[in-house]
Design a protein around this motif. Structure first.
Motif, PDB file in Angstrom:
ATOM      1  N   LYS A   1       0.769  -1.143   0.035  1.00 43.77           N
ATOM      2  CA  LYS A   1      -0.099   0.021   0.075  1.00 43.77           C
ATOM      3  C   LYS A   1       0.943   1.259  -0.012  1.00 43.77           C
ATOM      4  N   ARG A   2       0.571   2.043  -0.947  1.00 46.34           N
ATOM      5  CA  ARG A   2       1.376   3.361  -0.735  1.00 46.34           C
ATOM      6  C   ARG A   2       0.720   4.326   0.089  1.00 46.34           C
ATOM      7  N   LYS A   3       1.340   5.209   0.869  1.00 49.05           N
ATOM      8  CA  LYS A   3       0.995   6.174   1.675  1.00 49.05           C
ATOM      9  C   LYS A   3       0.487   7.589   0.774  1.00 49.05           C
ATOM     10  N   PRO A   4      -0.463   7.863   1.084  1.00 50.03           N
ATOM     11  CA  PRO A   4      -1.017   9.212   0.434  1.00 50.03           C
ATOM     12  C   PRO A   4       0.137  10.296   0.545  1.00 50.03           C
ATOM     13  N   PRO A   5       0.130  11.032  -0.682  1.00 47.00           N
ATOM     14  CA  PRO A   5       1.269  12.162  -0.514  1.00 47.00           C
ATOM     15  C   PRO A   5       0.825  13.004   0.572  1.00 47.00           C
ATOM     16  N   ALA A   6       1.880  13.578   1.126  1.00 50.80           N
ATOM     17  CA  ALA A   6       1.659  14.617   2.249  1.00 50.80           C
ATOM     18  C   ALA A   6       1.353  16.203   1.535  1.00 50.80           C
TER      19      ALA A   6
END
Length: 126
Positions: free
Chosen positions: A103-108
């Motif tokens: 899973k990719r973290k949502p961009p800050a």
């Protein structure tokens, strides 16, 4: 006035306690040390009993968190093993070589605040 009376009462109690300690120490030094040792032992026993039987100890919290994580990982492994069995029957052994997608973290969402970068500071010359 209220604060002054409470300060006087507390100060008087402290002075009387100090006088009592000094008089008992001068009258019977061995008895005084024995009483202090007994009080310290009682306080330590109460401390350890409270610490042992309290529900909010850090070791118990860590143990609960570990057991919860172990249950979740078991459940995850059982779901994967059930899913891979179905995939193997329909797609063959090649599907087991594929790595699961991470899973990719949502961009800050960061914004740049423009300041006075071009303006030079007024520094005193030495």
């Amino acid at each position: 006035m209220k604060n002054r009376t409470s300060v006087l009462i507390v100060g008087g109690l402290i002075v009387l306690a100090f006088l009592g300690l000094v008089s008992s120490f001068t009258a019977n030094p061995a008895g005084f040390i024995q009483k202090i040792a007994i009080m310290a032992i009682i306080v330590l026993v109460i401390f350890f009993l409270v610490r042992k039987f309290s529900n909010s100890s850090p070791q118990k919290k860590e143990q609960r968190a570990f057991l919860k994580a172990a249950k979740q990982s078991k459940k995850r492994l059982q779901q994967r093993s059930g899913d891979t069995g179905q995939k193997n029957s329909s797609f063959g052994p090649i599907s087991t070589l594929k790595k699961p997608k991470t899973k990719r973290k949502p961009p800050a969402h960061l914004t740049v605040i423009d300041g006075k970068k071009g303006k030079k500071k007024n520094r005193a010359s030495l």
